[in-house]
Design a protein around this motif. Structure first.
Motif, PDB file in Angstrom:
ATOM      1  N   ILE A  55       0.851  -1.200   0.000  1.00 36.72           N
ATOM      2  CA  ILE A  55       0.000   0.000   0.000  1.00 36.72           C
ATOM      3  C   ILE A  55       0.881   1.243   0.000  1.00 36.72           C
ATOM      4  O   ILE A  55       1.709   1.430   0.896  1.00 36.72           O
ATOM      5  CB  ILE A  55      -0.935   0.030   1.237  1.00 36.72           C
ATOM      6  N   ASP A  56       0.706   2.074  -1.005  1.00 36.88           N
ATOM      7  CA  ASP A  56       1.430   3.344  -1.082  1.00 36.88           C
ATOM      8  C   ASP A  56       0.661   4.440  -0.353  1.00 36.88           C
ATOM      9  O   ASP A  56       1.223   5.208   0.416  1.00 36.88           O
ATOM     10  CB  ASP A  56       1.628   3.757  -2.548  1.00 36.88           C
ATOM     11  N   THR A  57      -0.641   4.498  -0.616  1.00 37.49           N
ATOM     12  CA  THR A  57      -1.485   5.568  -0.085  1.00 37.49           C
ATOM     13  C   THR A  57      -2.753   4.995   0.534  1.00 37.49           C
ATOM     14  O   THR A  57      -3.376   4.099  -0.035  1.00 37.49           O
ATOM     15  CB  THR A  57      -1.885   6.544  -1.215  1.00 37.49           C
ATOM     16  N   VAL A  58      -3.113   5.539   1.705  1.00 38.65           N
ATOM     17  CA  VAL A  58      -4.409   5.249   2.315  1.00 38.65           C
ATOM     18  C   VAL A  58      -5.204   6.546   2.224  1.00 38.65           C
ATOM     19  O   VAL A  58      -4.715   7.599   2.629  1.00 38.65           O
ATOM     20  CB  VAL A  58      -4.272   4.819   3.800  1.00 38.65           C
ATOM     21  N   THR A  59      -6.395   6.489   1.653  1.00 42.33           N
ATOM     22  CA  THR A  59      -7.234   7.684   1.592  1.00 42.33           C
ATOM     23  C   THR A  59      -8.480   7.436   2.435  1.00 42.33           C
ATOM     24  O   THR A  59      -9.135   6.402   2.310  1.00 42.33           O
ATOM     25  CB  THR A  59      -7.553   8.093   0.128  1.00 42.33           C
ATOM     26  N   LEU A  60      -8.740   8.369   3.343  1.00 39.98           N
ATOM     27  CA  LEU A  60      -9.780   8.186   4.357  1.00 39.98           C
ATOM     28  C   LEU A  60     -11.093   8.892   4.023  1.00 39.98           C
ATOM     29  O   LEU A  60     -11.100  10.071   3.670  1.00 39.98           O
ATOM     30  CB  LEU A  60      -9.279   8.705   5.709  1.00 39.98           C
ATOM     31  N   HIS A  78       2.242   0.154   6.744  1.00 40.80           N
ATOM     32  CA  HIS A  78       3.419   0.933   6.340  1.00 40.80           C
ATOM     33  C   HIS A  78       3.213   1.688   5.018  1.00 40.80           C
ATOM     34  O   HIS A  78       4.037   1.590   4.112  1.00 40.80           O
ATOM     35  CB  HIS A  78       4.664   0.035   6.228  1.00 40.80           C
ATOM     36  N   PRO A  79       2.113   2.442   4.920  1.00 41.72           N
ATOM     37  CA  PRO A  79       1.923   3.207   3.683  1.00 41.72           C
ATOM     38  C   PRO A  79       2.924   4.366   3.630  1.00 41.72           C
ATOM     39  O   PRO A  79       3.474   4.765   4.662  1.00 41.72           O
ATOM     40  CB  PRO A  79       0.496   3.742   3.816  1.00 41.72           C
ATOM     41  N   ARG A  80       3.136   4.893   2.437  1.00 41.64           N
ATOM     42  CA  ARG A  80       3.987   6.076   2.288  1.00 41.64           C
ATOM     43  C   ARG A  80       3.261   7.297   2.841  1.00 41.64           C
ATOM     44  O   ARG A  80       3.864   8.172   3.442  1.00 41.64           O
ATOM     45  CB  ARG A  80       4.338   6.280   0.814  1.00 41.64           C
ATOM     46  N   ARG A  81       1.922   7.340   2.596  1.00 42.39           N
ATOM     47  CA  ARG A  81       1.155   8.506   3.057  1.00 42.39           C
ATOM     48  C   ARG A  81      -0.307   8.140   3.315  1.00 42.39           C
ATOM     49  O   ARG A  81      -0.805   7.140   2.819  1.00 42.39           O
ATOM     50  CB  ARG A  81       1.218   9.635   2.037  1.00 42.39           C
ATOM     51  N   VAL A  82      -0.943   9.036   4.081  1.00 43.81           N
ATOM     52  CA  VAL A  82      -2.374   8.936   4.367  1.00 43.81           C
ATOM     53  C   VAL A  82      -2.994  10.262   3.944  1.00 43.81           C
ATOM     54  O   VAL A  82      -2.468  11.327   4.276  1.00 43.81           O
ATOM     55  CB  VAL A  82      -2.635   8.671   5.869  1.00 43.81           C
ATOM     56  N   ILE A  83      -4.084  10.196   3.200  1.00 40.89           N
ATOM     57  CA  ILE A  83      -4.794  11.408   2.779  1.00 40.89           C
ATOM     58  C   ILE A  83      -6.050  11.552   3.629  1.00 40.89           C
ATOM     59  O   ILE A  83      -6.868  10.631   3.716  1.00 40.89           O
ATOM     60  CB  ILE A  83      -5.165  11.356   1.286  1.00 40.89           C
TER      61      ILE A  83
END
Length: 118
Positions: A55-60, A78-83
């Motif tokens: 997973i690169d990005t988690v978007t909430l 361990h995503p790179r980022r969370v939006i």
């Protein structure tokens, strides 16, 4: 790049559904978790916190109160980022992400995709 959408839905009027549609249109790999099982386009909406890999990005698309039950799970991926999309802003979670060296953005996934900033 794989994106996990949390708060996914089969309701075409909801922003989470529109985000899945836009991500798929732009050839992103998408996995999704929602309250109810179903399909959003060809994306299976899971109801359990599965151990997704890569997973690169988690978007909430869930409110800060509901996010609490996802803190450990998201960090474990361990995503790179969370939006944090509009309405999901959560300073408590920002701190947890920072301590785990995970970037976060307070932004709209749909706008980021539409303006090629995703």
């Amino acid at each position: 790049m794989k994106t996990l959408v949390i708060g996914a839905t089969t309701n075409k009027e909801r922003y989470a559904y529109k985000a899945i549609h836009s991500l798929v249109d732009k050839s992103h790999q998408v996995v999704a978790i929602g309250v109810k099982p179903g399909m959003a386009l060809d994306v299976i909406i899971e109801t359990e916190k599965l151990p997704f890999k890569g997973i690169d990005t988690v978007t909430l698309y869930i409110n800060p109160k509901v996010q609490q039950e996802y803190y450990e799970y998201i960090v474990s991926l361990h995503p790179r980022r969370v939006i944090f999309n509009p309405g999901t802003e959560n300073p408590e979670f920002y701190s947890i992400l920072e301590k785990n060296n995970i970037q976060y953005e307070v932004a709209c996934t749909l706008v980021l995709l539409a303006t090629n900033q995703y």
